[in-house]
Design an enzyme around this catalytic site. Structure first.
Site, PDB file in Angstrom:
ATOM      1  N   HIS A 129       0.848  -1.211   0.000  1.00 45.93           N
ATOM      2  CA  HIS A 129       0.000   0.000   0.000  1.00 45.93           C
ATOM      3  C   HIS A 129       0.878   1.252   0.000  1.00 45.93           C
ATOM      4  CE1 HIS A 129      -3.132  -2.676   2.153  1.00 45.93           C
ATOM      5  NE2 HIS A 129      -3.583  -2.458   0.934  1.00 45.93           N
ATOM      6  N   LYS A 164     -17.023  -6.734   6.022  1.00 42.67           N
ATOM      7  CA  LYS A 164     -15.965  -7.637   6.484  1.00 42.67           C
ATOM      8  C   LYS A 164     -15.807  -7.485   7.990  1.00 42.67           C
ATOM      9  CE  LYS A 164     -13.276  -6.944   2.276  1.00 42.67           C
ATOM     10  NZ  LYS A 164     -12.108  -6.228   1.766  1.00 42.67           N
ATOM     11  N   ARG A 187      -1.743  -5.941  -8.788  1.00 46.50           N
ATOM     12  CA  ARG A 187      -0.529  -6.697  -8.513  1.00 46.50           C
ATOM     13  C   ARG A 187      -0.292  -7.771  -9.562  1.00 46.50           C
ATOM     14  NH1 ARG A 187      -2.910  -8.048  -2.758  1.00 46.50           N
ATOM     15  NH2 ARG A 187      -4.639  -8.218  -4.233  1.00 46.50           N
ATOM     16  N   SER A 204      -3.015  -7.897   2.666  1.00 45.78           N
ATOM     17  CA  SER A 204      -3.250  -7.748   4.110  1.00 45.78           C
ATOM     18  C   SER A 204      -3.685  -9.078   4.717  1.00 45.78           C
ATOM     19  CB  SER A 204      -4.344  -6.705   4.367  1.00 45.78           C
ATOM     20  OG  SER A 204      -3.959  -5.468   3.851  1.00 45.78           O
TER      21      SER A 204
HETATM   22  O1  PNS Z   1      -9.161  -2.847  -0.261  1.00 45.34           O
HETATM   23  P1  PNS Z   1     -10.456  -3.286  -0.891  1.00 45.34           P
HETATM   24  O2  PNS Z   1     -11.279  -4.024   0.147  1.00 45.34           O
HETATM   25  O3  PNS Z   1     -10.244  -4.079  -2.139  1.00 45.34           O
HETATM   26  O4  PNS Z   1     -11.248  -1.946  -1.286  1.00 45.34           O
HETATM   27  C1  PNS Z   1     -12.541  -2.019  -1.873  1.00 45.34           C
HETATM   28  C2  PNS Z   1     -13.175  -0.625  -1.989  1.00 45.34           C
HETATM   29  C3  PNS Z   1     -13.175   0.097  -0.655  1.00 45.34           C
HETATM   30  C4  PNS Z   1     -12.371   0.187  -3.001  1.00 45.34           C
HETATM   31  C5  PNS Z   1     -14.626  -0.792  -2.528  1.00 45.34           C
HETATM   32  O5  PNS Z   1     -15.263  -1.770  -1.770  1.00 45.34           O
HETATM   33  C6  PNS Z   1     -15.446   0.495  -2.501  1.00 45.34           C
HETATM   34  O6  PNS Z   1     -15.157   1.425  -3.223  1.00 45.34           O
HETATM   35  N1  PNS Z   1     -16.486   0.529  -1.642  1.00 45.34           N
HETATM   36  C7  PNS Z   1     -17.316   1.697  -1.446  1.00 45.34           C
HETATM   37  C8  PNS Z   1     -18.754   1.416  -1.857  1.00 45.34           C
HETATM   38  C9  PNS Z   1     -18.921   1.548  -3.347  1.00 45.34           C
HETATM   39  O7  PNS Z   1     -18.770   2.594  -3.921  1.00 45.34           O
HETATM   40  N2  PNS Z   1     -19.241   0.389  -3.999  1.00 45.34           N
HETATM   41  C10 PNS Z   1     -19.345   0.304  -5.425  1.00 45.34           C
HETATM   42  C11 PNS Z   1     -17.974   0.074  -6.029  1.00 45.34           C
HETATM   43  S1  PNS Z   1     -18.122  -0.306  -7.725  1.00 45.34           S
END
Ligand code: PNS
Length: 182
Positions: free
Chosen positions: A34, A58, A107, A145
């Site tokens: 990150h 989660k 990645r 993570s």
């Molecule tokens: O580290 P992660 O868990 O892969 O991050 C995922 C994240 C936070 C980027 C995604 O879940 C998100 O943007 N959530 C916010 C809600 C939202 O906008 N959902 C629609 C995404 S297409």
């Protein structure tokens, strides 16, 4: 009568823009991968907002406040990086920050499908928001993570995968969990 605008070097080179990007994620906990991506983002964007998702279903190991603290500690060397948390839709939060771009790391090919789906969906929700993908250093291409937590919980070394301050919190958290199970 039209105004004569003096053509300064800046104007001759085109419009000056300030690009704000959001780097959203769970960061549970933040890893060196990150931080690698944050460093790359800080280099190409004028401002980078690292945004921790609040309303995740989660079951996180660290609270949002703990993750905010860890990320703020680890990113203090970049003046143009801010760490915040958000809830609701990412596109709404990006708009509230005045961000034009979302930064995400890829990645390996396995990340691509999920990332592409999210990027398309975000574009559908707000066509003015661009998603920018960057690759972390090769050394972090296998890092996540979830794996860091698993390795640390099983007694493996994670010292070169996460910052030292995160490692001590992780050991503490896992030690507490271990003691609670006994
Ligand atoms: O580290 P992660 O868990 O892969 O991050 C995922 C994240 C936070 C980027 C995604 O879940 C998100 O943007 N959530 C916010 C809600 C939202 O906008 N959902 C629609 C995404 S297409």
């Amino acid at each position: 009568m039209g105004h004569k605008i003096r053509r300064t070097p800046e104007l001759r080179r085109g419009t000056l823009k300030r690009v704000i990007a959001i780097y959203p994620g769970s960061f549970d906990p933040p890893t060196n991968g990150h931080l690698d991506l944050i460093g790359r983002g800080a280099k190409i964007f004028d401002k980078l907002v690292v945004a921790i998702l609040r309303n995740s279903d989660k079951n996180p190991l660290f609270t949002v406040d703990e993750r905010l603290e860890m990320l703020r500690e680890c990113t203090s060397q970049w003046e143009n990086v801010r760490v915040e948390s958000f809830e609701g839709l990412l596109v709404d939060y990006a708009r509230s920050c005045g961000a034009q771009a979302v930064l995400r790391g890829i990645r390996a090919v396995s990340d691509y499908e999920y990332e592409l789906q999210m990027a398309w969906m975000n574009r559908k929700l707000d066509s003015t928001l661009e998603t920018v993908f960057m690759m972390p250093a090769g050394a972090y291409s296998y890092l996540s993570s979830r794996l860091v937590c698993e390795i640390a919980a099983l007694g493996g070394a994670v010292g070169n995968l996460i910052p030292a301050s995160v490692e001590s919190r992780l050991r503490e958290r896992l030690g507490v969990a271990e003691r609670a199970r006994k």
